[in-house]
Design a protein around this motif. Structure first.
Motif, PDB file in Angstrom:
ATOM      1  N   THR A  85       0.836  -1.198   0.000  1.00  0.00           N
ATOM      2  CA  THR A  85       0.000   0.000   0.000  1.00  0.00           C
ATOM      3  C   THR A  85       0.871   1.247   0.000  1.00  0.00           C
ATOM      4  N   ALA A  89       1.071   3.882  -2.974  1.00  0.00           N
ATOM      5  CA  ALA A  89       0.597   5.241  -2.715  1.00  0.00           C
ATOM      6  C   ALA A  89       1.673   6.249  -3.102  1.00  0.00           C
ATOM      7  N   ILE A 101      -6.079   9.829  -3.102  1.00  0.00           N
ATOM      8  CA  ILE A 101      -5.896   8.382  -2.990  1.00  0.00           C
ATOM      9  C   ILE A 101      -7.127   7.824  -2.266  1.00  0.00           C
ATOM     10  N   ALA A 110      -4.651   1.356   5.449  1.00  0.00           N
ATOM     11  CA  ALA A 110      -5.057   2.752   5.569  1.00  0.00           C
ATOM     12  C   ALA A 110      -4.030   3.533   6.389  1.00  0.00           C
ATOM     13  N   ALA A 113      -0.669   4.442   4.525  1.00  0.00           N
ATOM     14  CA  ALA A 113      -0.708   5.547   3.566  1.00  0.00           C
ATOM     15  C   ALA A 113      -0.879   6.901   4.242  1.00  0.00           C
ATOM     16  N   ALA A 117      -0.272  10.906   2.854  1.00  0.00           N
ATOM     17  CA  ALA A 117      -1.361  11.835   2.605  1.00  0.00           C
ATOM     18  C   ALA A 117      -1.070  13.170   3.278  1.00  0.00           C
ATOM     19  N   GLU A 124      -7.105  11.363   1.514  1.00  0.00           N
ATOM     20  CA  GLU A 124      -7.138   9.898   1.525  1.00  0.00           C
ATOM     21  C   GLU A 124      -8.559   9.482   1.898  1.00  0.00           C
ATOM     22  N   ILE A 141      -7.425  12.472   6.017  1.00  0.00           N
ATOM     23  CA  ILE A 141      -8.214  11.243   5.870  1.00  0.00           C
ATOM     24  C   ILE A 141      -9.709  11.523   6.090  1.00  0.00           C
TER      25      ILE A 141
END
Lengths: 393, 288
Positions: A85, A89, A101, A110, A113, A117, A124, A141
């Motif tokens: 990931t 990313a 993303i 999650a 990444a 971000a 994200e 996020i």
């Protein structure tokens, strides 16, 4: 000979012209790139497939241009491995210059990444992973799926109020399982219930026989279950094989165990199971009916809760772009997403402006037979549930 | 009463492990070939049974032998085309080759059958429990015990009493002398390999209900097969049989009485047994 040369020259000229016009068209209409990172292979593949399906369906219905920009989705498979990931990313952000993303099948993916971000100021969009902490790891996020705390606390409250006094719990021994157990227990015990037996099942072993025997011997009113969606069917079959259904022990839990994706294969043993969850393919709204019909027509199966997470995730990006007038700046997009509310196939939902997490209805459902098929039929609604994992702090 | 239920479940689980793993004991022990792709044949059998029962509506008991035959045919085909060339190679080459096959089978299965769990629709009379003197007995597990028990006896008889059994043993012990005696060694090996794969497929079809069936089956259960063969010793059928029973009962009892230790009981048992008897319960001291 001459003839042939001429035709060739004409051909080349034509192609050059076409290429030139394509370039001008691209210049006139910029693209917004979305890097979709989901597991398309491996044990979590159904998550990625559902999300990808839903996004394709959404783009078919709503077109691929928003606010004068063309939307391009770049699909990448991370097989739910966080190392992958992170690498993917990074490549998407640095090489492909994506503006958003999205995806993320499991919590570790999650989280992997999240720092990227933050650094790149790229939104994200989490469309699947469900532990509470995720949205706290980066201000970029936003989540459109759910948290386990949302459904587990609700079923805890509901059970305590509906004549279930003694519960035995069976949860898979990994982070989401422990989240589910903890939040359920807190609310169930606070409501006056008693947990008489607590068993954590190793993730790798699918034979539930000895654990189920333990459940049976502790004579509870109900068994609280959380296992990853794929194992739900196995659990239900062995629950029936052991005669737990006949001895009047109910099954309750967050809805992962009765995922729409698998429900039909489980057989009648699953009838009567009561779960709390955010989405059922049987949700009685006009929007959901057309969503389910379109999805079935396009892919031949029923959409599950993961598909809805993907559908709402892409919707969020579309709407945010409309609000910013096509500006793709990360801060502007996040600001546009905060507090946004809309009607989803699962019902009304919104994005909490403080936590960037989803606020949604949680439904209590019972598995029933409708037109010869098994469905989670909703019978009670808890409105606008925020993630309890955060409001507590 | 609970003790008896645990014992019963343990025996059923052990028997299932035995049918799944005994094909591996044959290829690994008798043919001296490390076939890590054994689970892929089990998975093939499981899917064949699922497709026949769910899509074609064939009765479960009719689908079982077909699962055996299809896996055996698949095994025979691969033996003739691929495996044959690796008999003389080192164990490392065999391991690398067969683990590659496992990954290919996982991906192929994922592509054709989808990655989610597949369930075989069982007839009603195999579901639920029956009451025998107050003891709740799972019907499906009872059927497993009966079928696997008969199969074990049959296998033992084939290996020790039939002409084919003695040819196989001769071919394994000294291939050169055996072919000098007019035994077609490659043919015996091919048949044996196919039979082992067929057994795996049969086990996969039987086990789908209890173990679950998805494209990761061969990877998930590879360890269990290997434990059975290592603990049992690979020079006979009796060894893996007793090992399967011991491990099955131990695993189920461990999970019931000490659920916190759960999955580790089976590994602990393996370690203890191997310290006590490094060549397995019935291993030959001079095992190759």
């Amino acid at each position: 000979m001459f003839n042939r040369t001429r035709t060739m020259l004409q051909g080349i000229a034509g192609m050059a012209l076409m290429a030139a016009s394509a370039v001008t068209a691209a210049q006139a209409q910029e693209t917004v790139k979305i890097g979709l990172i989901v597991p398309m292979t491996g044990g979590q593949a159904s998550t990625g497939q559902q999300i990808n399906n839903a996004i394709k369906l959404y783009m078919q219905k709503n077109g691929d241009t928003v606010a004068g920009k063309k939307i391009e989705v770049i699909l990448k498979d991370d097989a739910a491995l966080p190392d992958n990931t992170k690498r993917i990313a990074q490549e998407l952000i640095v090489n492909d210059k994506v503006n958003v993303i999205a995806g993320f099948g499991v919590t570790p993916a999650a989280l992997a990444a999240a720092p990227l971000a933050t650094q790149a100021k790229v939104p994200e969009i989490v469309m699947a992973a469900g532990t509470s902490i995720i949205t706290e790891r980066s201000p970029y996020i936003v989540r459109t799926s759910f948290t386990l705390a949302q459904s587990s606390t609700i079923i805890g409250d509901w059970a305590a109020k509906n004549g279930i006094k003694k519960v035995a719990t069976l949860t898979s021994d990994y982070a989401p399982g422990n989240d589910a157990l903890q939040f359920f227990k807190e609310h169930f015990v606070a409501g006056g219930g008693q947990v008489v037996e607590e068993v954590k099942v190793p993730l790798a072993n699918p034979d539930f026989a000895p654990f189920l025997q333990r459940m049976k011997d502790s004579k509870p009113d109900a068994v609280f279950v959380f296992v990853p969606a794929g194992q739900g069917g196995n659990f239900m079959k062995q629950y029936a094989e052991r005669g737990l259904d006949k001895s009047g022990i109910k099954v309750i839990g967050p809805g992962d165990v009765t995922d729409d994706d698998l429900l039909n294969g489980m057989g009648d043993a699953v009838l009567g199971t009561v779960t709390a969850h955010i989405y059922s393919a049987a949700h009685p709204s006009a929007m959901n009916k057309s969503f389910v019909a379109d999805y079935k027509k396009a892919y031949g199966t029923r959409p599950g809760f993961m598909a809805v997470g993907g559908w709402d995730g892409i919707h969020l990006v579309y709407e945010a772009l409309k609000k910013t007038g096509g500006k793709v700046d990360g801060d502007a997009l996040i600001a546009a997403m905060k507090g946004m509310s809309w009607e989803s196939p699962r019902g009304p939902i919104s994005i909490d402006p403080d936590t960037r997490d989803i606020v949604q209805n949680v439904y209590i459902r019972e598995v029933k037979k409708v037109d010869g098929e098994l469905y989670n039929v909703e019978f009670a609604t808890f409105d606008a549930v925020k993630d309890p994992g955060k409001t507590k702090k | 009463m609970t003790l008896l239920t645990i014992l019963f479940d343990g025996v059923a689980y052990g028997m299932l492990l035995f049918v799944l793993a005994c094909g591996l004991a044959v290829t690994m022990g008798l043919m001296n070939f490390v076939n890590l792709a054994h689970g892929a044949f089990a998975m093939a059998g499981g899917y064949v049974c699922a497709i026949l029962v769910n899509r074609s509506g064939l009765p479960f008991f009719a689908a079982l032998p077909i699962a055996f035959l299809v896996s055996a045919a698949l095994g025979a085909l691969l033996e003739r085309t691929l495996y044959r060339h690796l008999y003389a190679r080192s164990h490392l080459d065999q391991v690398l080759f067969t683990i590659g096959l496992v990954f290919m089978s996982v991906t192929a299965c994922d592509y054709f059958m989808g990655s989610s769990q597949t369930f075989i629709h069982l007839p009603d009379y195999l579901q639920g429990q029956i009451d025998i003197f107050g003891l709740g007995v799972g019907r499906y597990r009872l059927m497993i015990i009966v079928i696997c028990g008969l199969l074990t006896v049959a296998l033992q008889l084939i290996l020790s009493k039939t002409r084919f059994g003695s040819r196989l043993r001769a071919a394994v012990d000294d291939p050169r002398a055996a072919s000098g005696l007019g035994i077609n060694v490659p043919q015996v090996f091919a048949l044996t390999f196919a039979f082992g794969c067929g057994l795996a497929g049969f086990g996969g079809a039987l086990g789908a209900e209890i173990l679950g069936l998805d494209p990761y089956f061969p990877l998930k259960f590879m360890i269990y097969f290997l434990i059975v063969v290592t603990v049992g010793g690979s020079s006979s059928i009796t060894g893996p049989f007793l090992a399967s029973l011991l491990l099955g009962i131990g695993d189920v009892a461990g999970k019931y009485y000490v659920p916190k230790l759960g999955a580790f009981v089976i590994y602990t048992m393996m370690i203890v047994i191997l310290i006590w008897r490094p060549n397995g319960l019935f291993g030959r001291a001079n095992a190759r």
